[in-house]
Design a protein around this motif. Sequence first.
Motif, PDB file in Angstrom:
ATOM      1  N   ALA A 189       0.830  -1.203   0.000  1.00 21.27           N
ATOM      2  CA  ALA A 189       0.000   0.000   0.000  1.00 21.27           C
ATOM      3  C   ALA A 189       0.861   1.248   0.000  1.00 21.27           C
ATOM      4  CB  ALA A 189      -0.920  -0.015   1.216  1.00 21.27           C
ATOM      5  N   GLU A 190       0.629   2.101  -0.969  1.00 20.66           N
ATOM      6  CA  GLU A 190       1.292   3.402  -0.961  1.00 20.66           C
ATOM      7  C   GLU A 190       0.682   4.222   0.175  1.00 20.66           C
ATOM      8  OE1 GLU A 190       3.836   3.836  -2.829  1.00 20.66           O
ATOM      9  OE2 GLU A 190       3.509   1.934  -3.874  1.00 20.66           O
ATOM     10  N   PRO A 191       1.369   5.272   0.603  1.00 22.33           N
ATOM     11  CA  PRO A 191       0.889   6.030   1.768  1.00 22.33           C
ATOM     12  C   PRO A 191      -0.557   6.516   1.616  1.00 22.33           C
ATOM     13  CG  PRO A 191       3.094   6.736   1.145  1.00 22.33           C
ATOM     14  CD  PRO A 191       2.652   5.762   0.101  1.00 22.33           C
ATOM     15  N   GLU A 192      -0.952   6.903   0.397  1.00 23.59           N
ATOM     16  CA  GLU A 192      -2.301   7.474   0.228  1.00 23.59           C
ATOM     17  C   GLU A 192      -3.387   6.398   0.160  1.00 23.59           C
ATOM     18  OE1 GLU A 192       0.153   7.551  -1.915  1.00 23.59           O
ATOM     19  OE2 GLU A 192      -0.521   7.025  -3.934  1.00 23.59           O
ATOM     20  N   HIS A 193      -2.963   5.147   0.121  1.00 24.09           N
ATOM     21  CA  HIS A 193      -3.926   4.064   0.008  1.00 24.09           C
ATOM     22  C   HIS A 193      -4.446   3.704   1.400  1.00 24.09           C
ATOM     23  CE1 HIS A 193      -5.295   0.813  -2.815  1.00 24.09           C
ATOM     24  NE2 HIS A 193      -5.699   0.326  -1.663  1.00 24.09           N
ATOM     25  N   ILE A 194      -5.657   4.123   1.702  1.00 27.24           N
ATOM     26  CA  ILE A 194      -6.121   3.950   3.083  1.00 27.24           C
ATOM     27  C   ILE A 194      -6.763   2.602   3.368  1.00 27.24           C
ATOM     28  CG2 ILE A 194      -6.318   6.358   3.781  1.00 27.24           C
ATOM     29  CD1 ILE A 194      -9.142   6.378   2.811  1.00 27.24           C
ATOM     30  N   LEU A 195      -7.091   1.825   2.316  1.00 27.31           N
ATOM     31  CA  LEU A 195      -7.570   0.464   2.555  1.00 27.31           C
ATOM     32  C   LEU A 195      -6.330  -0.413   2.695  1.00 27.31           C
ATOM     33  CD1 LEU A 195     -10.463  -0.107  -0.029  1.00 27.31           C
ATOM     34  CD2 LEU A 195     -10.674  -0.130   2.449  1.00 27.31           C
ATOM     35  N   ARG A 196      -5.905  -0.708   3.935  1.00 29.69           N
ATOM     36  CA  ARG A 196      -4.633  -1.423   4.107  1.00 29.69           C
ATOM     37  C   ARG A 196      -4.673  -2.338   5.327  1.00 29.69           C
ATOM     38  NH1 ARG A 196      -1.089   3.277   3.527  1.00 29.69           N
ATOM     39  NH2 ARG A 196       0.665   2.138   4.400  1.00 29.69           N
ATOM     40  N   TRP A 197      -3.930  -3.397   5.232  1.00 27.81           N
ATOM     41  CA  TRP A 197      -3.879  -4.378   6.312  1.00 27.81           C
ATOM     42  C   TRP A 197      -2.435  -4.807   6.543  1.00 27.81           C
ATOM     43  CZ3 TRP A 197      -7.785  -4.023   2.800  1.00 27.81           C
ATOM     44  CH2 TRP A 197      -9.098  -4.015   3.304  1.00 27.81           C
ATOM     45  N   ASP A 198      -2.176  -5.249   7.765  1.00 27.32           N
ATOM     46  CA  ASP A 198      -0.856  -5.806   8.070  1.00 27.32           C
ATOM     47  C   ASP A 198      -0.709  -7.164   7.398  1.00 27.32           C
ATOM     48  OD1 ASP A 198       0.475  -3.933   9.594  1.00 27.32           O
ATOM     49  OD2 ASP A 198      -0.653  -4.487  11.402  1.00 27.32           O
ATOM     50  N   SER A 199       0.516  -7.448   6.986  1.00 29.22           N
ATOM     51  CA  SER A 199       0.776  -8.764   6.397  1.00 29.22           C
ATOM     52  C   SER A 199       2.236  -9.107   6.650  1.00 29.22           C
ATOM     53  CB  SER A 199       0.495  -8.717   4.891  1.00 29.22           C
ATOM     54  OG  SER A 199       1.621  -8.195   4.201  1.00 29.22           O
ATOM     55  N   PRO A 200       2.606 -10.339   6.373  1.00 27.31           N
ATOM     56  CA  PRO A 200       4.013 -10.714   6.525  1.00 27.31           C
ATOM     57  C   PRO A 200       4.930  -9.905   5.611  1.00 27.31           C
ATOM     58  CG  PRO A 200       2.639 -12.671   6.314  1.00 27.31           C
ATOM     59  CD  PRO A 200       1.763 -11.487   6.025  1.00 27.31           C
ATOM     60  N   TRP A 201       4.344  -9.207   4.610  1.00 28.97           N
ATOM     61  CA  TRP A 201       5.170  -8.477   3.638  1.00 28.97           C
ATOM     62  C   TRP A 201       5.039  -6.965   3.823  1.00 28.97           C
ATOM     63  CZ3 TRP A 201       0.994 -11.668   2.319  1.00 28.97           C
ATOM     64  CH2 TRP A 201       1.330 -13.047   2.332  1.00 28.97           C
ATOM     65  N   GLY A 202       4.475  -6.589   4.970  1.00 33.43           N
ATOM     66  CA  GLY A 202       4.271  -5.173   5.239  1.00 33.43           C
ATOM     67  C   GLY A 202       2.823  -4.791   5.017  1.00 33.43           C
ATOM     68  N   GLU A 203       2.508  -3.527   5.162  1.00 29.56           N
ATOM     69  CA  GLU A 203       1.121  -3.087   4.996  1.00 29.56           C
ATOM     70  C   GLU A 203       0.734  -3.093   3.529  1.00 29.56           C
ATOM     71  OE1 GLU A 203       0.071   0.545   6.923  1.00 29.56           O
ATOM     72  OE2 GLU A 203      -0.232  -0.532   8.808  1.00 29.56           O
ATOM     73  N   GLY A 204      -0.432  -3.614   3.282  1.00 27.94           N
ATOM     74  CA  GLY A 204      -0.867  -3.677   1.894  1.00 27.94           C
ATOM     75  C   GLY A 204      -2.316  -4.123   1.796  1.00 27.94           C
ATOM     76  N   PHE A 205      -2.668  -4.618   0.627  1.00 28.17           N
ATOM     77  CA  PHE A 205      -4.051  -5.062   0.402  1.00 28.17           C
ATOM     78  C   PHE A 205      -4.026  -6.206  -0.611  1.00 28.17           C
ATOM     79  CE2 PHE A 205      -2.952  -1.624  -2.438  1.00 28.17           C
ATOM     80  CZ  PHE A 205      -3.439  -2.012  -3.663  1.00 28.17           C
ATOM     81  N   PRO A 206      -5.052  -7.045  -0.587  1.00 30.22           N
ATOM     82  CA  PRO A 206      -5.026  -8.228  -1.455  1.00 30.22           C
ATOM     83  C   PRO A 206      -5.311  -7.893  -2.913  1.00 30.22           C
ATOM     84  CG  PRO A 206      -7.075  -8.144  -0.219  1.00 30.22           C
ATOM     85  CD  PRO A 206      -6.229  -7.010   0.279  1.00 30.22           C
ATOM     86  N   GLY A 207      -4.815  -8.718  -3.802  1.00 34.55           N
ATOM     87  CA  GLY A 207      -5.153  -8.590  -5.217  1.00 34.55           C
ATOM     88  C   GLY A 207      -6.600  -9.010  -5.421  1.00 34.55           C
ATOM     89  N   TRP A 208      -7.119  -8.688  -6.572  1.00 31.77           N
ATOM     90  CA  TRP A 208      -8.540  -8.911  -6.823  1.00 31.77           C
ATOM     91  C   TRP A 208      -8.892 -10.401  -6.852  1.00 31.77           C
ATOM     92  CZ3 TRP A 208     -10.830  -8.799 -12.360  1.00 31.77           C
ATOM     93  CH2 TRP A 208     -12.192  -9.068 -12.309  1.00 31.77           C
ATOM     94  N   HIS A 209      -8.026 -11.213  -7.482  1.00 26.75           N
ATOM     95  CA  HIS A 209      -8.418 -12.599  -7.741  1.00 26.75           C
ATOM     96  C   HIS A 209      -8.391 -13.490  -6.506  1.00 26.75           C
ATOM     97  CE1 HIS A 209      -7.770 -11.002 -11.673  1.00 26.75           C
ATOM     98  NE2 HIS A 209      -6.465 -10.958 -11.527  1.00 26.75           N
ATOM     99  N   ILE A 210      -7.506 -13.178  -5.577  1.00 29.19           N
ATOM    100  CA  ILE A 210      -7.271 -14.088  -4.468  1.00 29.19           C
ATOM    101  C   ILE A 210      -8.493 -14.230  -3.554  1.00 29.19           C
ATOM    102  CG2 ILE A 210      -6.272 -12.342  -2.924  1.00 29.19           C
ATOM    103  CD1 ILE A 210      -4.938 -15.929  -3.346  1.00 29.19           C
ATOM    104  N   GLU A 211      -9.322 -13.195  -3.489  1.00 29.85           N
ATOM    105  CA  GLU A 211     -10.476 -13.259  -2.587  1.00 29.85           C
ATOM    106  C   GLU A 211     -11.386 -14.439  -2.942  1.00 29.85           C
ATOM    107  OE1 GLU A 211     -13.936 -10.813  -3.620  1.00 29.85           O
ATOM    108  OE2 GLU A 211     -12.520  -9.376  -4.458  1.00 29.85           O
ATOM    109  N   CYS A 212     -11.637 -14.594  -4.245  1.00 34.07           N
ATOM    110  CA  CYS A 212     -12.575 -15.647  -4.652  1.00 34.07           C
ATOM    111  C   CYS A 212     -12.001 -17.020  -4.308  1.00 34.07           C
ATOM    112  CB  CYS A 212     -12.868 -15.555  -6.148  1.00 34.07           C
ATOM    113  SG  CYS A 212     -13.945 -14.163  -6.562  1.00 34.07           S
ATOM    114  N   SER A 213     -10.701 -17.180  -4.534  1.00 39.08           N
ATOM    115  CA  SER A 213     -10.079 -18.462  -4.219  1.00 39.08           C
ATOM    116  C   SER A 213     -10.164 -18.758  -2.726  1.00 39.08           C
ATOM    117  CB  SER A 213      -8.614 -18.446  -4.646  1.00 39.08           C
ATOM    118  OG  SER A 213      -8.513 -18.471  -6.052  1.00 39.08           O
ATOM    119  N   ALA A 214      -9.852 -17.747  -1.933  1.00 35.34           N
ATOM    120  CA  ALA A 214      -9.815 -17.953  -0.486  1.00 35.34           C
ATOM    121  C   ALA A 214     -11.210 -18.192   0.080  1.00 35.34           C
ATOM    122  CB  ALA A 214      -9.167 -16.746   0.191  1.00 35.34           C
TER     123      ALA A 214
END
Length: 482
Positions: free
Chosen positions: A195-220
């Motif tokens: 997640a870039e600083p201006e991206h407010i939809l963000r979550w902690d992850s093992p790879w730093g703060e970010g957000f999921p890609g579009w496709h992974i939600e359906c799989s999960a």
Amino acid sequence: MSLRIFNVLGREKQEFVPIEPGRVNMYVCGPTVYDHAHIGHAKSYVAFDVIVRYLRYSGYDVLYVQNITDVGHLLETGEDRILRKARQAQSVPMKIVEDYTRSYFEDMDALGVVRPDISPRASGHIPEQIKMIETLLAKGHAYVVNGSVYFDVTSDPDYGKLSNRRLEEQEAGARDTVRADEKRNPEDFALWKKAEPEHILRWDSPWGEGFPGWHIECSAMAKKYLGTTFDIHGGGIDNIFPHNECEIAQSESANDAPFANYWLLVGSLTVDGVKMSKSLGNFRTIKDALQSYRPEVIRTFLLTAHYSNPIDYSDDALQAATGGWERINNAVRLLRRTMAGAPQSEAGSDFLPRVEEARRAFIEAMDDDFNTPRALAGLQEFTRDVNALLNSGQPLGLAILTAINAVYTTLGGGVLGIVGQSEAASSDGQREAALVELLIAMRAQARVNKNYAESDRIRSELARIGIVLEDRPDGTIWRVQS
RNA sequence: GACGUGGUGGCGGAGUGGCUGACGCUGCGGUCUGCAAAACCGUAUACACGGGUUCGAUUCCCGUCCACGUCUCCA
């Protein structure tokens, strides 16, 4: 006879064999909630609604999951759709999501679409998505770059099997994107984005703060609620690539098991011959359509074409659907009125084989890859014979009338959702009905007196406010023009 | 360009190797009705084009043209 389905995976009609007898686990890609749903959504979800209704009518215990995408669906610019909308509306992302999720269900309810059993949201399943990404990393199907994680398409020999794309062919025409330099292959797709600083939809992850890609939600989410392998995956044909293809790649790479056994994809909808899309801005919302046409008519229109074919939304086509719908429903109205005064007898029961034939033809059509146009045609033919019977003047007992009504109620109503279960009567409606009956009585008196000027005046005045009178041998009936 | 889908009468839209190419809408004629409405009956120049396979193709194969969709914006 058994159900046959055109499986996009393999592109052939196959006999439908569920994993567990009598049970169907089904996943359909849901909307990204950043605007009101349009009639293209209506086509998709009405199609799957009828499919689910028919599976249930056929005796299957269906578990129907349809997601709500509320994060991760990016624009070409890399901007999140929901964030952009929030910025434009000077609102906050989760309010946008909430508003349009409610709007979506409101529209689906209005169209008589039965709600999915589970409507999981992407934002509510971040841990599941992270876990799946970790699995993909551990198995060597993904790699980390600068806090983002990408799926390596070359690690999946089956990549492209749904949409019939070969990687070699794609590379030549692949588009350069801003972030292409992060990827090993142009076709690799994001599982997790930093997640870039201006991206407010963000979550902690093992790879730093970010957000999921579009496709992974359906799989999960499909895995969480339906298991690693389930029966039917549905969606719009326009998502076959990349979205559906990526879902398969992720899931099968992570789970080492087939994803979905049957893929059903719905054809697109055009408006006056042009493809409708959110980005083109030429879309008609479901709310717009409902202003002009009643929900059953919209459903009838959508069901006159096979779900896999494209369909064109135009006033002419909707007018034709209106006519077709009215024909069936006029018959149903007459039928139920006849039932109200019918004797408890077997009179007219020699029509029973025709009733059974109608049901058989309907099932045969629907068993053939949910062929709603043919099912509808069968109902129309049945209606011709029903009208002839009801108008024949021969005595009809409750037995045969009930059997006919059951066809309309279970097939036209329960499966297709275009026939009401009964003549709904609100208290307002009852008062209106009493007033109309009063005018009908006055008109009847005028007719007895051969005062046709007066009787016609009453009839045309009622017609002006949308109430149509029909004189029948046993009295005058009325209906509201749709 | 690649991949995919499709081109059916005035319109929408099924379907099939040969039997009258559904069904709905629209138009026209008829029955019914005081007149209508609804309903029913009848009717209307449709299978993109060119080859091929076949006894026979709208249906199968090839080519051409056209339309639409997808190719990391979309149900």
